[in-house]
Design a protein around this motif. Structure first.
Motif, PDB file in Angstrom:
ATOM      1  N   LEU A   7       0.870  -1.182   0.000  1.00 17.38           N
ATOM      2  CA  LEU A   7       0.000   0.000   0.000  1.00 17.38           C
ATOM      3  C   LEU A   7       0.903   1.226   0.000  1.00 17.38           C
ATOM      4  CD1 LEU A   7      -2.789   1.361   0.251  1.00 17.38           C
ATOM      5  CD2 LEU A   7      -2.487   1.254   2.730  1.00 17.38           C
ATOM      6  N   THR A  12       4.596   5.255   3.186  1.00 15.97           N
ATOM      7  CA  THR A  12       3.513   4.750   4.043  1.00 15.97           C
ATOM      8  C   THR A  12       4.093   3.903   5.179  1.00 15.97           C
ATOM      9  OG1 THR A  12       3.299   2.799   2.650  1.00 15.97           O
ATOM     10  CG2 THR A  12       1.756   4.611   2.202  1.00 15.97           C
ATOM     11  N   PHE A  13       3.238   3.643   6.147  1.00 20.88           N
ATOM     12  CA  PHE A  13       3.625   2.698   7.193  1.00 20.88           C
ATOM     13  C   PHE A  13       3.760   1.293   6.607  1.00 20.88           C
ATOM     14  CE2 PHE A  13       1.483   6.091   9.647  1.00 20.88           C
ATOM     15  CZ  PHE A  13       2.547   6.443  10.459  1.00 20.88           C
ATOM     16  N   ALA A  14       2.981   1.010   5.563  1.00 18.71           N
ATOM     17  CA  ALA A  14       3.082  -0.304   4.907  1.00 18.71           C
ATOM     18  C   ALA A  14       4.486  -0.484   4.336  1.00 18.71           C
ATOM     19  CB  ALA A  14       2.027  -0.428   3.811  1.00 18.71           C
ATOM     20  N   PRO A  53      -2.094  -3.272   5.611  1.00 15.39           N
ATOM     21  CA  PRO A  53      -2.398  -3.176   7.050  1.00 15.39           C
ATOM     22  C   PRO A  53      -3.604  -4.039   7.405  1.00 15.39           C
ATOM     23  CG  PRO A  53      -3.173  -1.204   5.910  1.00 15.39           C
ATOM     24  CD  PRO A  53      -2.482  -2.046   4.881  1.00 15.39           C
ATOM     25  N   PHE A  88       2.557   9.892  14.318  1.00 13.63           N
ATOM     26  CA  PHE A  88       1.975  10.765  13.301  1.00 13.63           C
ATOM     27  C   PHE A  88       2.479  12.204  13.421  1.00 13.63           C
ATOM     28  CE2 PHE A  88      -1.074   7.419  14.300  1.00 13.63           C
ATOM     29  CZ  PHE A  88      -1.210   6.847  13.051  1.00 13.63           C
ATOM     30  N   HIS A 107      -5.264   9.051   5.987  1.00 18.03           N
ATOM     31  CA  HIS A 107      -5.949   7.754   6.028  1.00 18.03           C
ATOM     32  C   HIS A 107      -6.901   7.778   7.236  1.00 18.03           C
ATOM     33  CE1 HIS A 107      -6.268   3.417   6.922  1.00 18.03           C
ATOM     34  NE2 HIS A 107      -5.937   3.204   5.669  1.00 18.03           N
ATOM     35  N   HIS A 109      -7.515   5.731   9.558  1.00 17.97           N
ATOM     36  CA  HIS A 109      -6.920   5.264  10.811  1.00 17.97           C
ATOM     37  C   HIS A 109      -6.018   6.318  11.447  1.00 17.97           C
ATOM     38  CE1 HIS A 109      -8.570   1.354  10.707  1.00 17.97           C
ATOM     39  NE2 HIS A 109      -7.723   0.845  11.573  1.00 17.97           N
ATOM     40  N   ALA A 110      -5.398   7.133  10.618  1.00 20.99           N
ATOM     41  CA  ALA A 110      -4.542   8.190  11.159  1.00 20.99           C
ATOM     42  C   ALA A 110      -5.419   9.310  11.729  1.00 20.99           C
ATOM     43  CB  ALA A 110      -3.617   8.723  10.068  1.00 20.99           C
ATOM     44  N   GLN A 113      -6.751   8.450  15.066  1.00 24.59           N
ATOM     45  CA  GLN A 113      -5.812   8.463  16.199  1.00 24.59           C
ATOM     46  C   GLN A 113      -5.339   9.849  16.557  1.00 24.59           C
ATOM     47  OE1 GLN A 113      -2.856   5.072  16.074  1.00 24.59           O
ATOM     48  NE2 GLN A 113      -4.005   4.710  14.204  1.00 24.59           N
ATOM     49  N   SER A 132      -4.105   6.469   1.821  1.00 23.06           N
ATOM     50  CA  SER A 132      -2.977   6.185   2.710  1.00 23.06           C
ATOM     51  C   SER A 132      -2.431   7.500   3.250  1.00 23.06           C
ATOM     52  CB  SER A 132      -1.853   5.437   1.977  1.00 23.06           C
ATOM     53  OG  SER A 132      -1.178   6.316   1.097  1.00 23.06           O
ATOM     54  N   THR A 133      -1.612   7.395   4.297  1.00 26.39           N
ATOM     55  CA  THR A 133      -1.023   8.592   4.897  1.00 26.39           C
ATOM     56  C   THR A 133      -0.072   9.280   3.901  1.00 26.39           C
ATOM     57  OG1 THR A 133       0.685   7.193   5.860  1.00 26.39           O
ATOM     58  CG2 THR A 133      -1.191   7.773   7.277  1.00 26.39           C
ATOM     59  N   THR A 177       0.722  -1.007  14.574  1.00 30.60           N
ATOM     60  CA  THR A 177      -0.140  -1.560  13.520  1.00 30.60           C
ATOM     61  C   THR A 177       0.417  -2.896  13.076  1.00 30.60           C
ATOM     62  OG1 THR A 177      -0.891   0.603  12.777  1.00 30.60           O
ATOM     63  CG2 THR A 177      -1.111  -1.179  11.206  1.00 30.60           C
ATOM     64  N   PHE A 179       0.623  -5.542  10.160  1.00 35.01           N
ATOM     65  CA  PHE A 179       0.525  -5.695   8.710  1.00 35.01           C
ATOM     66  C   PHE A 179       0.652  -7.171   8.375  1.00 35.01           C
ATOM     67  CE2 PHE A 179       1.731  -1.386   9.365  1.00 35.01           C
ATOM     68  CZ  PHE A 179       1.163  -0.678   8.321  1.00 35.01           C
TER      69      PHE A 179
HETATM   70  O1  LIG Z   1      -1.516   4.846   5.202  1.00 30.71           O
HETATM   71  C1  LIG Z   1      -0.523   4.193   5.591  1.00 30.71           C
HETATM   72  O2  LIG Z   1       0.602   4.685   5.738  1.00 30.71           O
HETATM   73  C2  LIG Z   1      -0.722   2.789   5.958  1.00 30.71           C
HETATM   74  O3  LIG Z   1       0.185   2.012   5.886  1.00 30.71           O
HETATM   75  C3  LIG Z   1      -2.070   2.423   6.527  1.00 30.71           C
HETATM   76  C4  LIG Z   1      -2.132   2.912   7.946  1.00 30.71           C
HETATM   77  C5  LIG Z   1      -2.622   4.172   8.236  1.00 30.71           C
HETATM   78  C6  LIG Z   1      -2.652   4.611   9.568  1.00 30.71           C
HETATM   79  C7  LIG Z   1      -2.204   3.795  10.565  1.00 30.71           C
HETATM   80  C8  LIG Z   1      -1.707   2.558  10.264  1.00 30.71           C
HETATM   81  C9  LIG Z   1      -1.667   2.112   8.944  1.00 30.71           C
END
Ligand SMILES: O=C(O)C(=O)Cc1ccccc1
Length: 315
Positions: A7, A12-14, A53, A88, A107, A109-110, A113, A132-133, A177, A179
């Motif tokens: 992703l 990204t965190f991915a 994720p 973040f 994203h 999820h971000a 939080q 995605s972030t 997170t 994955f």
């Molecule tokens: O959007 C990203 O960077 C991801 O990998 C998905 C995600 C976004 C927020 C928290 C954890 C994972």
């Protein structure tokens, strides 16, 4: 050589999760814009493994990933899981000040939080969702509109030429997170003694059975699920698929017994993979029932306290 789809875009965190895989340095990586497109790259044979994720310790599961796994058509197995810390930062084009921020992209999820920080510091800002972030950071870098900002990993600011306006804005500094790396279904990697196995119990198989009956098949073998998620089948209210993770490998005797016990109950569990589990904790097994009352309330007192409306009881 492993060819990874993840992703994306970069930052990204991915991508950070992918970097943590042991063979990452010798593999090729390709970013995809959405979870679906990332998985499709593997289904279409363009890449061998997809990193997406699955769940966050603060906001819970990632719906796009569970939707894909539950849809039954993925034909993919989990080959690895990776847990990474997520922190973040708010970032914008150079020259933008915090007071000028009008829109915050990220994203879901971000956003979820960073709600506390946003409502305290940017209560008027409009929240815009991105896939995605880092996708949000890239949109801000390319946007001609003043007042745009993104929430992403600090590394995304460097990547897209943005300035960090605030960092550590998540509600929990210890957020993690999980994955998963998914590849075409096939034999699981050899057992390591530190494995986890994932199953999907489809709604049509689980049928009218209660969750207690379903989970009974696990606990009767002394195997305690480490993760259970119900996921709507979409057919009607109350019709759920169940995702269940257990510690152990499909080749282990007790895991095999669970699969057979489910089958005898008429539930053909879909196997989603056995893989080295993240974290070095001991294998989870069902604890012996509590017998003594030492050091706490008796079970009878506890029940009485709940019946009389007490949720919190001083021991
Ligand atoms: O959007 C990203 O960077 C991801 O990998 C998905 C995600 C976004 C927020 C928290 C954890 C994972």
């Amino acid at each position: 050589m492993t060819t990874y789809a993840y992703l994306g875009p970069q930052g990204t965190f991915a991508e950070a999760a992918l970097r943590a895989l042991p063979d990452a340095a010798h593999a090729s990586w390709s970013p995809y814009a959405t979870v679906s497109e990332t998985l499709e790259a593997v289904r279409a044979g363009v890449c061998s493994t997809a990193v997406v994720p699955l769940e966050n310790s603060v906001r819970g599961v990632v719906p796009a990933t569970l939707d894909e796994l539950a849809s039954g058509g993925t034909g993919l197995h989990i080959a690895a899981e990776i847990e990474i810390p997520v922190t973040f930062a708010l970032m914008a084009r150079p020259g933008t000040t915090l007071d000028e921020v009008r829109r915050v992209r990220s994203h879901p999820h971000a956003h979820g939080q960073c709600r506390g920080w946003l409502s305290a510091r940017l209560p008027q800002a409009q929240v815009l969702l991105s896939t995605s972030t880092a996708g949000a950071a890239r949109e801000v870098g390319e946007s001609p509109q003043p007042g745009d900002a993104a929430i992403a990993a600090p590394v995304a600011a460097e990547r897209y030429g943005l300035t960090v306006l605030a960092s550590g804005i998540g509600e929990r500094a210890d957020a993690v997170t999980r994955f998963v790396a998914l590849r075409s279904a096939g034999p699981a990697p050899a057992p390591t003694g530190r494995d986890r196995s994932s199953f999907l119990l489809p709604a049509e198989e689980a049928g009218a059975r209660t969750i207690a009956e379903i989970l009974g098949a696990f606990s009767e073998q002394g195997v305690g699920p480490t993760w259970v998620q119900s996921w709507p089948s979409g057919n009607r209210l109350g019709s759920y698929h169940f995702f269940v993770d257990i510690d152990g490998h499909i080749e282990d005797d007790d895991v095999g017994e669970v699969v057979m016990a489910l089958h005898r109950k008429g539930i053909a569990a879909r196997f989603l993979g056995s893989y080295l589990r993240a974290g070095a904790g001991p294998r989870a097994r069902v604890p012996a029932p509590r017998r003594g009352e030492e050091g706490g309330l008796s079970a009878e007192c506890w029940l009485e306290a709940l019946r009389s409306g007490g949720g919190v009881v001083a021991a």
